[in-house]
Every structure is written in structure tokens, then in C-alpha cells.
Motif scaffolding. Structure first.
Motif, PDB file in Angstrom:
ATOM      1  N   ASN A  48      -2.727  -4.906   5.428  1.00 18.86           N
ATOM      2  CA  ASN A  48      -1.904  -4.423   6.534  1.00 18.86           C
ATOM      3  C   ASN A  48      -1.261  -3.139   6.054  1.00 18.86           C
ATOM      4  OD1 ASN A  48      -0.144  -4.075   8.658  1.00 18.86           O
ATOM      5  ND2 ASN A  48       0.648  -6.175   8.628  1.00 18.86           N
ATOM      6  N   MET A  49      -1.646  -2.009   6.655  1.00 10.89           N
ATOM      7  CA  MET A  49      -1.047  -0.759   6.176  1.00 10.89           C
ATOM      8  C   MET A  49      -0.951   0.258   7.300  1.00 10.89           C
ATOM      9  SD  MET A  49      -4.118   0.635   3.784  1.00 10.89           S
ATOM     10  CE  MET A  49      -5.842   0.362   4.171  1.00 10.89           C
ATOM     11  N   MET A  50      -0.081   1.232   7.100  1.00 14.14           N
ATOM     12  CA  MET A  50       0.069   2.331   8.042  1.00 14.14           C
ATOM     13  C   MET A  50      -0.951   3.403   7.672  1.00 14.14           C
ATOM     14  SD  MET A  50       2.440   1.194   9.878  1.00 14.14           S
ATOM     15  CE  MET A  50       2.456   2.625  10.949  1.00 14.14           C
ATOM     16  N   ASN A 107       4.338  -4.953  11.704  1.00 14.41           N
ATOM     17  CA  ASN A 107       3.749  -4.520  12.980  1.00 14.41           C
ATOM     18  C   ASN A 107       3.011  -5.615  13.731  1.00 14.41           C
ATOM     19  OD1 ASN A 107       4.803  -2.035  13.197  1.00 14.41           O
ATOM     20  ND2 ASN A 107       2.949  -0.903  12.742  1.00 14.41           N
ATOM     21  N   VAL A 143      -0.617   8.507  14.278  1.00 14.46           N
ATOM     22  CA  VAL A 143      -0.377   7.385  13.367  1.00 14.46           C
ATOM     23  C   VAL A 143      -1.099   6.140  13.899  1.00 14.46           C
ATOM     24  CG1 VAL A 143       1.388   5.884  12.368  1.00 14.46           C
ATOM     25  CG2 VAL A 143       1.867   8.311  12.688  1.00 14.46           C
ATOM     26  N   ASN A 196      -4.409   6.041   2.829  1.00 14.23           N
ATOM     27  CA  ASN A 196      -3.786   4.802   2.368  1.00 14.23           C
ATOM     28  C   ASN A 196      -4.882   3.846   1.908  1.00 14.23           C
ATOM     29  OD1 ASN A 196      -1.584   3.348   1.639  1.00 14.23           O
ATOM     30  ND2 ASN A 196      -0.797   3.014   3.705  1.00 14.23           N
ATOM     31  N   MET A 227       4.785  -0.320   4.272  1.00 12.38           N
ATOM     32  CA  MET A 227       3.330  -0.200   4.358  1.00 12.38           C
ATOM     33  C   MET A 227       2.891   1.260   4.509  1.00 12.38           C
ATOM     34  SD  MET A 227       2.459  -3.252   3.983  1.00 12.38           S
ATOM     35  CE  MET A 227       3.913  -4.013   3.288  1.00 12.38           C
ATOM     36  N   ASN A 279      -2.455  -1.796  14.564  1.00 11.68           N
ATOM     37  CA  ASN A 279      -1.206  -2.440  14.957  1.00 11.68           C
ATOM     38  C   ASN A 279      -0.049  -1.457  15.104  1.00 11.68           C
ATOM     39  OD1 ASN A 279      -0.429  -1.907  12.357  1.00 11.68           O
ATOM     40  ND2 ASN A 279      -0.549  -4.022  11.647  1.00 11.68           N
ATOM     41  N   GLU A 280      -0.384  -0.167  15.274  1.00 11.79           N
ATOM     42  CA  GLU A 280       0.665   0.796  15.614  1.00 11.79           C
ATOM     43  C   GLU A 280       0.266   1.507  16.893  1.00 11.79           C
ATOM     44  OE1 GLU A 280       3.663   1.900  16.147  1.00 11.79           O
ATOM     45  OE2 GLU A 280       4.012   1.800  13.978  1.00 11.79           O
ATOM     46  N   PRO A 339       1.902   5.124   3.509  1.00  6.61           N
ATOM     47  CA  PRO A 339       1.458   5.925   2.365  1.00  6.61           C
ATOM     48  C   PRO A 339       2.507   7.014   2.083  1.00  6.61           C
ATOM     49  CG  PRO A 339       0.346   6.663   4.352  1.00  6.61           C
ATOM     50  CD  PRO A 339       1.224   5.496   4.754  1.00  6.61           C
ATOM     51  N   GLN A 357      -4.961  -3.382  10.112  1.00  7.19           N
ATOM     52  CA  GLN A 357      -4.628  -4.762   9.761  1.00  7.19           C
ATOM     53  C   GLN A 357      -5.888  -5.595   9.873  1.00  7.19           C
ATOM     54  OE1 GLN A 357      -1.759  -6.506  12.449  1.00  7.19           O
ATOM     55  NE2 GLN A 357      -2.305  -8.576  11.834  1.00  7.19           N
ATOM     56  N   VAL A 376      -1.272   7.179   8.257  1.00 15.09           N
ATOM     57  CA  VAL A 376      -0.450   8.299   8.705  1.00 15.09           C
ATOM     58  C   VAL A 376      -1.261   9.590   8.527  1.00 15.09           C
ATOM     59  CG1 VAL A 376       1.694   9.573   8.279  1.00 15.09           C
ATOM     60  CG2 VAL A 376       1.656   7.091   8.055  1.00 15.09           C
ATOM     61  N   PRO A 429       0.825  -1.207   0.000  1.00 18.02           N
ATOM     62  CA  PRO A 429       0.000   0.000   0.000  1.00 18.02           C
ATOM     63  C   PRO A 429       0.866   1.265   0.000  1.00 18.02           C
ATOM     64  CG  PRO A 429      -0.311  -1.281   2.024  1.00 18.02           C
ATOM     65  CD  PRO A 429       0.561  -2.079   1.141  1.00 18.02           C
ATOM     66  N   PRO A 431      -0.860  -8.267  17.123  1.00 16.25           N
ATOM     67  CA  PRO A 431      -0.054  -7.065  16.918  1.00 16.25           C
ATOM     68  C   PRO A 431       1.049  -6.901  17.964  1.00 16.25           C
ATOM     69  CG  PRO A 431      -2.088  -6.481  18.002  1.00 16.25           C
ATOM     70  CD  PRO A 431      -2.160  -7.954  17.728  1.00 16.25           C
ATOM     71  N   GLU A 439       3.682  -7.484   4.201  1.00 16.84           N
ATOM     72  CA  GLU A 439       2.267  -7.309   4.554  1.00 16.84           C
ATOM     73  C   GLU A 439       1.804  -8.345   5.572  1.00 16.84           C
ATOM     74  OE1 GLU A 439       0.135  -7.478   0.857  1.00 16.84           O
ATOM     75  OE2 GLU A 439       0.589  -5.413   0.349  1.00 16.84           O
TER      76      GLU A 439
END
Lengths: 155, 556
Positions: A112-114, B374, A101, A121, B283, A138-139, B285, A105, A116, A37, B445, B370
Motif C-alpha cells: 500500500n503506497m502513494m 487510504n 497523485v 515508490n 506511505m 486508493n487515492e 515517497p 494497493q 506521487v 515505502p 478504498p 500499510e
């Protein structure tokens, strides 16, 4: 510089293996479209509630078995908290953060992506099996991070 | 032979002033290690569902303390202390006045930074973890403290450079001692790497946390952090490789396999360890997939010097074993000193580095990230690399370094206790890291307090393995407390005497080392060139086309 014969063999095998890994990942990404992503669309994180489409997070049907899921992440949850789609649906998730942030997931999938702040995203997934899929952050995002979750119900 | 100064000097001793400087670093390191281990135990027990923390203690405060103390304080102090001792040991036993002065200045700066960071963390004003991702905002004094820790380590590095230059001036035209060269490489890599985090802290986080600027460019801060975040792991690893290349051959009664290949692998780390940071942001953006892929490519290249190191290690083991009369394909294996903790602890770490490194390749493999990004798999991964390979090598070093510095001896009883300590650590790590890897693949996680996500059946199915994690963590805690006790015993109570500082000698058949390996202008230019290629365009792009900024937030 002299290399021992065995070391030459060892390094050749090692380097060829690594090269094979990179080539497989490259073909997978650039020929087959399996990219991580990497959306580059921007958004003001302080005005998410006023910016379409994130002013109305939710699920939208865009074709047979195809959906857009517009979601916001915030301390400590996602909106909407539950999404329902039929088996075999492809869902395009589009997510942004209203504060810090976060992670996005979907357990049991490759989504699964951040997330921000300042950026959007995106990731897509086709749900081929019914079930109640757990979406989790997951952050680390603060004191209630461990409570931040949502669900995709596939029927 | 150019390495003549390395021969017949096994009785060289690090002199008092250098020993005091080195010991001051090592003791702070193990103090931090002890505190971090307590935090680690609490985390393991919470996550395993064994205990709940009292209201006044935030899980993420404990987690921040664990990460900062283990990842930044224990490692940095130990590494600088160890490198100073080895530089002194291989350049005649003492450090030049400039080296000592810079060393102590750096130590004091790091200690002041450590105190500032500690106060803000323990008052719950900096529960942002050791990656301190904006826009979560810690107290400005947390950033200033960690900044001082970094700048202090620079000053320590300058002390190592000054000692290297002093030796070079006294020995014109001669090849530097291998350990000293490796110490210089480690600190060069560290200087290059920490520029990223220093820019982030000074230009972005401090002005923003004081409220002088309203918002922060989050994407830029993440790029700067990960510019630093990956070479950071090589900063942990290079002193370990130095120990494996230089000290282990002497401990097992062998010879250094190749001086030039050892130096070449260190140079490759300087070139390749920095321009790879996007593999931590696969992962994210805002970064194009092509740039991410380029960093993945370079990440695979940085595996090569580790393959070289692995070969050298087994070559040393085998030739040492054969020199002692071993026969057959694997006979040499039995000739190794398995009951010597100075060998056993680092080798246990070496073995852990095989799955650790493999996991690293998986993490960096673009799409494959992926699956694990995390998740607690990643935590399991770096507990094998830094938590086992690096930590157990540091233990192995401490067993002879501390008594050498204080004029005491590693007694047979402490050696036996050390073997027990190492076995407990390895067992604890096997249980904890093993279950973390499995849990990560299942989707659990990282960096998350105990949770069932409101009794979600998937999350509930993770609980048994989280219990195993807690058990492993408890074993690690026992081992850590043993280690701290042993370090204190070796520093202040062990019987007086002489403990050898083992420095390997070069194999007679080894070739001379080419001189380009010490042309620092060429080496640094090449390193900068690769960094510019990998980072210039993305960084300029994210500054010019900055995403809308984020105001500071306190979410804990």
C-alpha cells in the motif's frame, strides 16, 4: 501541580502502553527492516515514457522466484494491467505516476503506497498463495478513479 | 479564590451584540451542515449501489461538497461562534468593541470565501476534494475562496485574543476564566496550524493555478497540507474538550475536577498537535523513514492530554453521582441525567471517541498504517471522531446555546425530540462507521465511487457491507435534517424565556493554578521550537532537492 493518585496510575499505564507501541514499531522497522515505502528516487513526471526503466513497464525475472515489476500509474489505469508470477515469488514493485497523485494497493497484502508524480515508490511482497490479486488506486485521481485497477495473477 | 467570577453567575446572559455575532456563525454552520448532509446521503446511496447519479452530477463533486462543508465550513463557523459566546459568557456577558469588530470582519471574510468556494464546487470546477492534492488543479477562485475562509477565521481568532486582552487589562494579576483560556488556546493552535495551508495556497496553488508558474513541487505541497491537516483535527476537538471540561460539570450538577490539569492538557495540545503531520504521509515517497518515525513518536505523545481528559471526565461523572447519594462501584452511573439531551448527545460522542481514538493510534502506528492507509477504514475512523464525538458535542451545545442566544427556551418536547435525534445519529454512525472499518480491513478504498472493478470477485464480496453503509448514511441524513429543523425552531420559534448557559464551577478542594500557564511567550516559543525540530530539515530538503515539478491537470 498535584495529580490525584488514581490519575497518576492511569497516566503511567497509558504512557507505558504508548511507549511499548513505539518501541515495537521501532524494533520492527529498524531491526527487522519493516519500513513503510519511502523511496527517494526522482523522475520527471512529464517524461516518464522516455525515462528507463519506465519507458518499458513490465515484469523482469531477476533471480529464482524473484521479480522486478516496473509499473506506471496514470488516469485511469496501470501498465502493465496484468502480471503473472508463480506461487512463492517475491515481487519488487517499482511505481511512478505519469500525471496526478495515485495510490497503489494490492488487496489482501500489505502493499500500500502513494504514487506521487516526480518520485518513484517501491514495495516488495512474497506471494505465498495462488490467486487473482486486485491492484487498485486508493487515492482520488479524477472522474474515472473508480475504474483504475490491475491484477497480479499468482499460479 | 481566583475563579470567584465564575461563581454565582449562572444567570449571566450573553448580551445582544455578542449573541448576534455568535448566532450568525452558528446559523451558517448549520446551513452548511444541512447541505453537506444531503451530499453525504447521495454518496452513501451511490456507494451502496442503491442509486446512480444523473449524468450532470459528478460523484466527486458531491464528495468535495460533503468534505468542504462538513470538515471546513460547519466546524470552523460553529467553533468560532461557540467560542465567542463562551468568552462573552465567562468575561461578564459582553465582548469588547475590538472583539466584536474583528469578529464581524472575520465572519464576512469567511462568508465571501464560502460563496466563492461554493460556486466553483457546484459548477464542477473544483472537484478536487477538501485535501485538494496537486497536481489536480481546481479553479483559482476555489483556492482564493478557501484561503479567505482561513484568513477570515484568523481575524475571528484575533477578536477572541482582543477580548482576552481586554479582560486581562481589567483584571490585572488574575487568572483568566477557564473557558476563555481554552478559547484562546484553540485559536492559537489554529493560527499555528493554518500557516501551513496558507503558505501552500498563497505561494504554490494560486500562482500555479493562474498559470503564472508552470509547475508545482507536489511533495512540498503535501508536506504543507499535512502540517495543517493534523492540528486541524485538534482544532475540531479542543472546543469539544472545552465543552466537556467546562459546560458538562454544570449540566450534571457537578464541579470542574481540576482547573490546572484542564489548562495543562490544552497547552500540551498546542505543543504536540502540529509536529506530527508525517503520520499522514507514512506511505509517501520522498520522506525518509527516520523522519516519519520521529513524527510517529510525537503522535503517540499527543495521546497523553486525551488520556488526561478522559480521566477528568469520569472523575467529574463519578463525583457528581456520589454527591447525589450514589453508592457502590458504579451506582453513580445511574445518577447521571441520561434523559437530558445536553448531556446525552455529548456523552454518546465521548463513548464513540474511545474506539475513535484507538483507531487513530492504529493509523499512526508506522507499519500498521500499510493495512489501512487510504482504505475506507480511515473514513470510518474520522466519522467516529469528528463525525460522532465532535458533531454530537456540537449538537449538545446547540440545544442550549441557540435558545440562550435568541432569548428562547429548550422545551421538554424539543429535549425529547433531541434525544431521538441523537439516538438516530449514534445508530446511523454505528452502522456506517462499523461497516467502513470492516470494509477497510478487507481492502476497500476510500474516496471512490461505486465500482466492482470489472466484476472482480474480491470487490463484489464487499457489496453487502456497502449496503449497510448506505443504510447507516440514510439514518444519519434523517437525524441531520431533524437537527437543522430543531436549530431553526430554537432560533426563531421556541417560546421566549431564559435558557441557562451552563458554566461549571471549580471544586472547592482544587488547588490554585500555576501562573506559567499564561506566559504566552514561553508557550509559543516551545511550540515553535518543536515545529522547527520536526519540520525545518525535511522542508528545506524538499525545497533544495525538489523533485521535478508537475504541470496542472484537470482529470474530472
Amino acid at each position: 501541580m498535584h495529580l490525584h493518585r488514581y490519575e497518576k496510575i492511569w497516566l503511567t499505564v497509558g504512557i507505558l502502553t504508548l511507549a511499548a507501541f513505539v518501541i515495537v514499531a521501532g524494533i520492527n522497522a529498524f531491526a527487522m527492516g519493516a519500513m513503510p515505502p519511502s523511496d527517494r528516487q526522482m523522475i520527471d513526471p512529464t517524461k516518464v515514457d522516455q525515462t528507463p526503466p519506465f519507458n518499458q513497464p513490465g515484469l523482469k525475472k531477476i533471480g529464482p522466484n524473484e521479480y522486478d515489476a516496473t509499473m506506471t500509474a496514470f488516469v485511469f489505469g496501470f501498465a502493465p494491467a496484468t502480471i503473472e508470477v508463480p506461487v512463492g515469488s517475491t515481487v519488487h514493485f517499482r511505481v511512478t505516476s505519469k500525471d496526478v497523485v495515485h495510490g497503489f494497493q494490492i488487496v489482501g497484502t500489505n502493499v500500500n503506497m502513494m504514487v506521487v508524480p516526480g518520485l518513484v515508490n517501491t514495495a516488495s511482497h512474497t506471494f505465498t498463495k495462488p490467486g487473482n490479486y486486485l491492484i487498485l488506486c486508493n487515492e482520488y485521481c479524477g472522474a474515472g478513479h473508480q475504474l483504475m485497477a490491475a491484477h497480479v495473477v499468482v499460479k | 479564590m481566583a475563579q470567584a467570577q465564575m461563581a454565582d453567575v449562572q444567570d449571566v446572559r450573553v448580551d445582544r451584540p455578542a449573541a448576534r455575532l455568535s448566532l450568525a456563525h452558528v446559523l451558517v454552520a448549520f446551513l452548511a451542515f444541512g447541505i453537506a448532509a444531503i451530499a453525504g446521503l447521495l454518496q452513501g446511496l451511490v456507494r451502496g449501489g442503491v442509486i446512480t447519479l444523473p449524468k450532470w452530477l459528478n460523484y466527486y463533486e458531491v464528495l468535495t461538497a460533503h468534505g468542504v462543508y462538513m470538515g471546513l465550513v460547519f466546524t470552523t463557523f460553529f467553533i468560532i461562534g461557540f467560542l465567542f459566546s463562551g468568552v462573552a459568557r465567562t468575561t461578564g456577558g459582553s465582548l469588547p468593541p475590538a472583539g466584536l469588530r474583528l469578529g464581524w470582519t472575520g465572519w464576512w471574510m469567511m462568508v465571501v470565501g464560502l460563496v466563492m468556494a461554493t460556486v466553483t464546487v457546484l459548477t464542477n470546477n473544483a472537484s478536487v476534494l477538501y485535501t485538494f492534492y496537486a497536481p489536480m488543479k481546481a479553479s483559482p477562485y476555489f483556492y482564493i475562496g478557501t484561503g479567505l475562509l482561513v484568513v477570515g477565521s484568523w481575524v475571528g481568532g484575533f477578536g477572541i485574543f482582543a477580548s482576552y486582552r481586554a479582560w486581562k487589562r481589567k483584571n490585572p494579576g488574575k487568572l483568566s476564566p477557564l473557558f476563555t483560556f481554552m478559547a484562546v488556546c484553540t485559536m492559537v493552535l489554529w493560527q499555528i496550524a493554518t500557516i501551513g495551508v496558507a503558505l501552500e495556497v498563497v505561494l504554490q496553488l494560486i500562482p500555479w493555478s493562474f498559470g503564472w508558474v508552470p509547475t508545482i513541487n507536489v511533495l512540498l505541497s503535501r508536506m504543507l497540507l499535512w502540517y495543517f491537516g493534523h492540528p486541524l483535527v485538534y482544532f475540531w476537538l479542543l472546543p469539544v474538550y472545552a465543552m466537556w471540561y467546562v459546560n458538562i460539570p454544570r449540566i450534571i450538577g457537578g464541579k470542574i475536577f481540576s482547573d490546572s490539569l484542564a489548562r495543562l492538557s490544552f497547552l500540551l495540545f498546542i505543543f504536540l498537535s502540529t509536529p506530527v503531520g508525517f503520520h499522514h504521509q507514512l506511505m509517501d515517497p520522498g520522506i525518509s523513514p527516520e523522519w516519519k518515525f520521529f513524527h510517529v513518536l510525537l503522535t503517540m505523545a499527543v495521546v497523553v492530554p486525551s488520556l488526561m481528559t478522559a480521566f477528568s471526565m469520569f472523575a467529574v461523572f463519578e463525583s457528581a453521582g456520589r454527591a447525589k447519594g450514589a453508592t457502590g462501584l458504579f451506582g453513580w452511573f445511574k445518577k447521571l441525567p441520561w434523559n437530558d439531551v445536553r448531556f446525552f448527545a455529548p456523552v454518546a460522542g465521548m463513548i464513540a471517541f474511545i474506539p475513535g481514538g484507538t483507531g487513530g493510534i492504529i493509523n499512526a502506528s508506522y507499519q500498521m498504517n500499510e493495512v489501512v492507509h487510504n482504505t475506507i477504514w480511515v473514513t470510518g475512523h474520522f466519522h467516529l471522531t469528528v463525525g460522532t464525538a465532535v458533531a454530537m458535542t456540537f449538537f449538545g451545545i446547540a440545544y442550549w446555546l441557540v435558545p440562550h442566544l435568541t432569548g428562547r427556551q429548550l422545551t421538554p418536547a424539543v429535549n425529547r425530540l433531541g434525544l431521538v435525534q441523537a439516538v438516530i445519529w449514534a445508530t446511523g454512525m454505528l452502522l456506517m462507521s462499523g461497516s467502513m472499518h470492516i470494509l477497510g480491513l478487507l481492502g476497500s478504498p476510500r474516496r471512490t465511487a461505486y465500482t466492482t472493478y470489472m466484476n472482480d470477485p474480491t470487490a463484489l464480496s464487499w457489496m453487502p457491507l456497502q449496503g449497510v453503509m448506505a443504510l447507516g448514511g440514510s439514518l444519519l441524513f434523517i437525524s441531520a435534517m431533524l437537527m437543522v429543523g430543531i436549530v431553526l425552531y430554537l432560533a426563531f420559534f421556541a417560546p421566549k424565556g431564559f435558557e441557562e448557559y451552563p458554566i461549571g464551577e471549580l471544586d472547592d478542594t482544587a488547588e490554585t493554578t500555576p501562573r506559567f500557564m499564561e506566559r504566552w511567550s514561553v508557550i509559543l516559543s516551545l511550540a515553535v521550537f518543536l515545529i522547527v525540530i520536526a519540520y525545518a530539515y525535511p522542508v528545506i530538503d524538499v525545497i533544495q532537492n525538489a523533485p521535478p515539478g508537475s504541470p496542472p491537470l484537470r482529470t474530472w
